[in-house]
Design a protein around this motif. Structure first.
Motif, PDB file in Angstrom:
ATOM      1  N   LEU A 144      -2.627 -11.531  -8.436  1.00  0.00           N
ATOM      2  CA  LEU A 144      -1.393 -11.601  -7.648  1.00  0.00           C
ATOM      3  C   LEU A 144      -0.520 -10.396  -7.973  1.00  0.00           C
ATOM      4  O   LEU A 144      -0.338 -10.050  -9.150  1.00  0.00           O
ATOM      5  N   LEU A 145       0.049  -9.769  -6.966  1.00  0.00           N
ATOM      6  CA  LEU A 145       0.894  -8.593  -7.171  1.00  0.00           C
ATOM      7  C   LEU A 145       2.037  -8.886  -8.129  1.00  0.00           C
ATOM      8  O   LEU A 145       2.291  -8.126  -9.061  1.00  0.00           O
ATOM      9  N   ARG A 146       2.713  -9.996  -7.929  1.00  0.00           N
ATOM     10  CA  ARG A 146       3.909 -10.266  -8.743  1.00  0.00           C
ATOM     11  C   ARG A 146       3.579 -10.644 -10.180  1.00  0.00           C
ATOM     12  O   ARG A 146       4.475 -10.734 -11.017  1.00  0.00           O
ATOM     13  N   SER A 147       2.308 -10.821 -10.496  1.00  0.00           N
ATOM     14  CA  SER A 147       1.939 -11.057 -11.896  1.00  0.00           C
ATOM     15  C   SER A 147       2.192  -9.800 -12.728  1.00  0.00           C
ATOM     16  O   SER A 147       2.226  -9.861 -13.951  1.00  0.00           O
ATOM     17  N   TYR A 148       2.410  -8.672 -12.058  1.00  0.00           N
ATOM     18  CA  TYR A 148       2.720  -7.406 -12.733  1.00  0.00           C
ATOM     19  C   TYR A 148       4.222  -7.174 -12.868  1.00  0.00           C
ATOM     20  O   TYR A 148       4.647  -6.135 -13.350  1.00  0.00           O
TER      21      TYR A 148
ATOM     22  N   LEU B 280       2.169  -2.744 -12.148  1.00  0.00           N
ATOM     23  CA  LEU B 280       0.804  -2.491 -11.678  1.00  0.00           C
ATOM     24  C   LEU B 280       0.393  -1.063 -11.999  1.00  0.00           C
ATOM     25  O   LEU B 280      -0.730  -0.822 -12.470  1.00  0.00           O
ATOM     26  N   LEU B 281       1.287  -0.118 -11.769  1.00  0.00           N
ATOM     27  CA  LEU B 281       0.971   1.280 -12.078  1.00  0.00           C
ATOM     28  C   LEU B 281       0.696   1.448 -13.567  1.00  0.00           C
ATOM     29  O   LEU B 281      -0.249   2.143 -13.953  1.00  0.00           O
ATOM     30  N   ALA B 282       1.470   0.797 -14.404  1.00  0.00           N
ATOM     31  CA  ALA B 282       1.252   0.876 -15.853  1.00  0.00           C
ATOM     32  C   ALA B 282      -0.128   0.320 -16.210  1.00  0.00           C
ATOM     33  O   ALA B 282      -0.841   0.904 -17.034  1.00  0.00           O
TER      34      ALA B 282
ATOM     35  N   ARG C  45      10.524  -6.949  -3.891  1.00  0.00           N
ATOM     36  CA  ARG C  45       9.534  -7.611  -4.743  1.00  0.00           C
ATOM     37  C   ARG C  45       8.318  -6.717  -4.967  1.00  0.00           C
ATOM     38  O   ARG C  45       7.773  -6.671  -6.072  1.00  0.00           O
ATOM     39  N   VAL C  46       7.907  -6.031  -3.922  1.00  0.00           N
ATOM     40  CA  VAL C  46       6.764  -5.119  -4.032  1.00  0.00           C
ATOM     41  C   VAL C  46       7.094  -3.977  -4.992  1.00  0.00           C
ATOM     42  O   VAL C  46       6.289  -3.623  -5.861  1.00  0.00           O
ATOM     43  N   GLU C  47       8.277  -3.400  -4.851  1.00  0.00           N
ATOM     44  CA  GLU C  47       8.669  -2.297  -5.734  1.00  0.00           C
ATOM     45  C   GLU C  47       8.729  -2.749  -7.190  1.00  0.00           C
ATOM     46  O   GLU C  47       8.247  -2.043  -8.085  1.00  0.00           O
TER      47      GLU C  47
ATOM     48  N   GLU D 286       0.833  -1.205   0.000  1.00  0.00           N
ATOM     49  CA  GLU D 286       0.000   0.000   0.000  1.00  0.00           C
ATOM     50  C   GLU D 286       0.869   1.257   0.000  1.00  0.00           C
ATOM     51  O   GLU D 286       0.635   2.186  -0.780  1.00  0.00           O
ATOM     52  N   SER D 287       1.867   1.294   0.854  1.00  0.00           N
ATOM     53  CA  SER D 287       2.744   2.470   0.948  1.00  0.00           C
ATOM     54  C   SER D 287       3.517   2.711  -0.338  1.00  0.00           C
ATOM     55  O   SER D 287       3.612   3.841  -0.821  1.00  0.00           O
ATOM     56  N   VAL D 288       4.074   1.644  -0.895  1.00  0.00           N
ATOM     57  CA  VAL D 288       4.849   1.764  -2.131  1.00  0.00           C
ATOM     58  C   VAL D 288       3.949   2.225  -3.272  1.00  0.00           C
ATOM     59  O   VAL D 288       4.290   3.151  -4.009  1.00  0.00           O
ATOM     60  N   PHE D 289       2.784   1.591  -3.408  1.00  0.00           N
ATOM     61  CA  PHE D 289       1.921   1.933  -4.537  1.00  0.00           C
ATOM     62  C   PHE D 289       1.337   3.342  -4.395  1.00  0.00           C
ATOM     63  O   PHE D 289       1.192   4.055  -5.386  1.00  0.00           O
TER      64      PHE D 289
END
Length: 163
Positions: free
Chosen positions: A111-115, A150-152, A142-144, A20-23
């Protein structure tokens, strides 16, 4: 129109508040703060009302991220107001899809890492809770890496809405 994203892990004190913080920071850097709402929750209620794990806070702050967090449990009724529900591992993905009220809601869960194109077949973000600070640093990496993709995807969706 606001695009709403909720990150979900187990207890909402490590992985999902970090995501959440990173995004939120990435959305701000992209000047999308007015268009993207970012939140997080857990699949369980063990830590409801608690702040983020101090190790997560330390790693985030060390890397320049802000965090103001109170843990809570994901409620299936939220699906109706969310555009995307981001699971941090395959266990969360399955649990969230099971609690989705409709097929349409189940399709909102990813899944987050699918991005992250560099993730390969390893799409889980390991739970750092039972380890040391290095596990939290790895989680952040990994989140970064996934947050860029994800942002794209979110930006693409927003541009599609505007068209």
């Amino acid at each position: 129109m606001t695009y709403r994203v909720c990150f979900v892990c187990t207890g909402n004190i490590c992985r999902s508040p970090m995501a959440e913080s990173v995004f939120r920071a990435r959305a701000a850097e992209a000047e999308l703060t007015d268009l993207v709402e970012v939140d997080s929750a857990g699949t369980g209620s063990w830590h409801e009302g608690e702040g983020a794990d101090p190790r997560a806070v330390a790693v985030l702050e060390e890397h320049g991220y802000d965090i103001d967090h109170t843990a809570r449990r994901f409620d299936p009724s939220w699906f109706s107001r969310l555009d995307l529900v981001i699971a941090l591992d395959s266990g969360h993905l399955k649990a969230l899809r099971r609690m989705a009220p409709t097929e349409e809601d189940a399709r909102k869960v990813r899944l987050l890492r699918s991005y992250d194109p560099g993730a390969g077949d390893d799409l889980d973000v390991p739970d750092p809770y039972y380890g040391g600070l290095d596990g939290f640093a790895e989680c952040l990496e990994r989140v970064e890496a996934a947050s860029t993709g994800l942002l794209a995807a979110v930006r693409e969706h927003l541009e599609g809405r505007a068209a």
